[in-house]
Design a protein around this motif. Structure first.
Motif, PDB file in Angstrom:
ATOM      1  N   VAL A 176     -72.779  17.014 -71.059  1.00 39.56           N
ATOM      2  CA  VAL A 176     -72.781  15.820 -70.094  1.00 39.56           C
ATOM      3  C   VAL A 176     -73.616  14.607 -70.617  1.00 39.56           C
ATOM      4  O   VAL A 176     -74.792  14.676 -71.441  1.00 39.56           O
ATOM      5  N   ASP A 177     -72.826  13.554 -71.216  1.00 35.10           N
ATOM      6  CA  ASP A 177     -73.365  12.275 -71.692  1.00 35.10           C
ATOM      7  C   ASP A 177     -73.019  10.998 -70.628  1.00 35.10           C
ATOM      8  O   ASP A 177     -72.134  11.340 -69.767  1.00 35.10           O
ATOM      9  N   GLY A 178     -73.868  10.350 -70.716  1.00 37.26           N
ATOM     10  CA  GLY A 178     -73.858   9.027 -69.827  1.00 37.26           C
ATOM     11  C   GLY A 178     -74.791   9.534 -68.434  1.00 37.26           C
ATOM     12  O   GLY A 178     -75.490  10.462 -68.574  1.00 37.26           O
ATOM     13  N   GLY A 179     -75.221   8.544 -67.663  1.00 33.69           N
ATOM     14  CA  GLY A 179     -75.965   8.323 -66.728  1.00 33.69           C
ATOM     15  C   GLY A 179     -75.454   8.478 -65.276  1.00 33.69           C
ATOM     16  O   GLY A 179     -76.282   8.080 -64.106  1.00 33.69           O
ATOM     17  N   SER A 180     -74.038   8.850 -65.025  1.00 36.95           N
ATOM     18  CA  SER A 180     -73.719   8.776 -63.500  1.00 36.95           C
ATOM     19  C   SER A 180     -74.260   9.778 -62.452  1.00 36.95           C
ATOM     20  O   SER A 180     -74.481   9.713 -61.290  1.00 36.95           O
ATOM     21  N   MET A 181     -75.108  10.722 -63.324  1.00 39.20           N
ATOM     22  CA  MET A 181     -75.692  11.904 -62.481  1.00 39.20           C
ATOM     23  C   MET A 181     -77.139  12.085 -62.641  1.00 39.20           C
ATOM     24  O   MET A 181     -77.644  13.117 -62.403  1.00 39.20           O
ATOM     25  N   THR A 182     -77.698  11.177 -63.227  1.00 39.14           N
ATOM     26  CA  THR A 182     -79.427  11.343 -63.676  1.00 39.14           C
ATOM     27  C   THR A 182     -80.352  11.582 -62.593  1.00 39.14           C
ATOM     28  O   THR A 182     -80.950  12.456 -62.741  1.00 39.14           O
ATOM     29  N   SER A 183     -79.956  10.777 -61.399  1.00 38.63           N
ATOM     30  CA  SER A 183     -80.956  11.175 -60.406  1.00 38.63           C
ATOM     31  C   SER A 183     -80.774  12.633 -59.461  1.00 38.63           C
ATOM     32  O   SER A 183     -81.593  12.886 -58.694  1.00 38.63           O
ATOM     33  N   MET A 220     -63.089  15.603 -52.144  1.00 42.54           N
ATOM     34  CA  MET A 220     -63.926  14.481 -52.470  1.00 42.54           C
ATOM     35  C   MET A 220     -65.101  14.805 -53.256  1.00 42.54           C
ATOM     36  O   MET A 220     -65.874  16.107 -53.103  1.00 42.54           O
ATOM     37  N   ILE A 221     -65.613  14.060 -54.284  1.00 37.75           N
ATOM     38  CA  ILE A 221     -66.689  14.224 -55.087  1.00 37.75           C
ATOM     39  C   ILE A 221     -67.519  12.780 -55.090  1.00 37.75           C
ATOM     40  O   ILE A 221     -67.087  11.915 -54.906  1.00 37.75           O
ATOM     41  N   SER A 222     -68.756  12.864 -55.574  1.00 40.99           N
ATOM     42  CA  SER A 222     -69.637  11.698 -55.665  1.00 40.99           C
ATOM     43  C   SER A 222     -70.283  11.983 -56.751  1.00 40.99           C
ATOM     44  O   SER A 222     -70.932  12.896 -57.333  1.00 40.99           O
ATOM     45  N   GLN A 223     -70.766  10.736 -57.315  1.00 35.05           N
ATOM     46  CA  GLN A 223     -71.838  10.468 -58.442  1.00 35.05           C
ATOM     47  C   GLN A 223     -73.125   9.915 -57.712  1.00 35.05           C
ATOM     48  O   GLN A 223     -72.901   9.161 -56.705  1.00 35.05           O
ATOM     49  N   SER A 224     -74.440   9.842 -58.261  1.00 30.72           N
ATOM     50  CA  SER A 224     -75.330   9.460 -57.883  1.00 30.72           C
ATOM     51  C   SER A 224     -75.796   8.063 -58.544  1.00 30.72           C
ATOM     52  O   SER A 224     -76.610   7.149 -57.699  1.00 30.72           O
ATOM     53  N   ASP A 225     -75.405   7.623 -59.816  1.00 31.47           N
ATOM     54  CA  ASP A 225     -75.903   6.487 -60.452  1.00 31.47           C
ATOM     55  C   ASP A 225     -74.662   5.628 -60.845  1.00 31.47           C
ATOM     56  O   ASP A 225     -74.196   6.165 -62.224  1.00 31.47           O
ATOM     57  N   PRO A 226     -74.139   4.594 -60.436  1.00 32.52           N
ATOM     58  CA  PRO A 226     -74.409   4.408 -59.297  1.00 32.52           C
ATOM     59  C   PRO A 226     -73.804   4.908 -58.205  1.00 32.52           C
ATOM     60  O   PRO A 226     -72.764   5.758 -58.359  1.00 32.52           O
ATOM     61  N   PRO A 227     -74.241   4.878 -56.960  1.00 30.41           N
ATOM     62  CA  PRO A 227     -73.515   5.988 -55.729  1.00 30.41           C
ATOM     63  C   PRO A 227     -72.132   5.566 -55.651  1.00 30.41           C
ATOM     64  O   PRO A 227     -71.971   4.190 -55.782  1.00 30.41           O
ATOM     65  N   LYS A 228     -71.287   6.541 -55.745  1.00 27.36           N
ATOM     66  CA  LYS A 228     -69.776   6.147 -55.542  1.00 27.36           C
ATOM     67  C   LYS A 228     -69.147   7.454 -55.283  1.00 27.36           C
ATOM     68  O   LYS A 228     -69.347   8.594 -55.581  1.00 27.36           O
TER      69      LYS A 228
END
Length: 131
Positions: free
Chosen positions: A48-55, A101-109
């Motif tokens: 996993v690279d990047g920060g879309s699921m950091t929180s 449907m799936i979602s990410q946390s950073d930013p919420p989307k």
């Protein structure tokens, strides 16, 4: 411990956390197999690279272990793989109306994928989250 669990893909940087699993079956690396995946055929891991699921606890640099045969429940972290070979490490929201449907946390989307474009939806069972 033997490093016999294939790492199938590497995340590309970017706001949507897209992974490219490639078009062949050759792993890009190997990691150790956790007890939960001993004897599980087709089990794999992804970087996993990047920060879309950091929180959500998935920091840049994490390696996540994937059970390809367990059905996820809403709220679980998953790897969604498209027919084009892209994969998304996100939170499973629901399946309805012919879409997943799936979602990410950073930013919420939130993202919607037609079932006709999805090759697999796989449960993340844990991983190596340190760096």
């Amino acid at each position: 411990m033997a490093r016999d669990l294939p790492i199938r893909g590497r995340a590309q940087g970017g706001p949507e956390g897209v992974l490219d699993l490639g078009t062949d079956d050759r792993p890009i690396d190997w990691t150790y197999r956790p007890p939960e995946l001993v004897g599980v055929r087709e089990a794999f891991a992804v970087y996993v690279d990047g920060g879309s699921m950091t929180s959500a606890g998935l920091r840049h640099g994490a390696t996540v272990w994937v059970h390809p045969h367990r059905r996820p429940a809403p709220g679980d972290i998953v790897v969604l793989v498209t027919l084009a070979g892209q994969a998304f490490v996100k939170r499973y929201v629901r399946s309805a109306g012919g879409k997943i449907m799936i979602s990410q946390s950073d930013p919420p989307k939130e993202f919607a994928f037609p079932l006709s474009e999805v090759r697999g939806l796989h449960l993340v069972i844990g991983g190596l989250f340190g760096r």
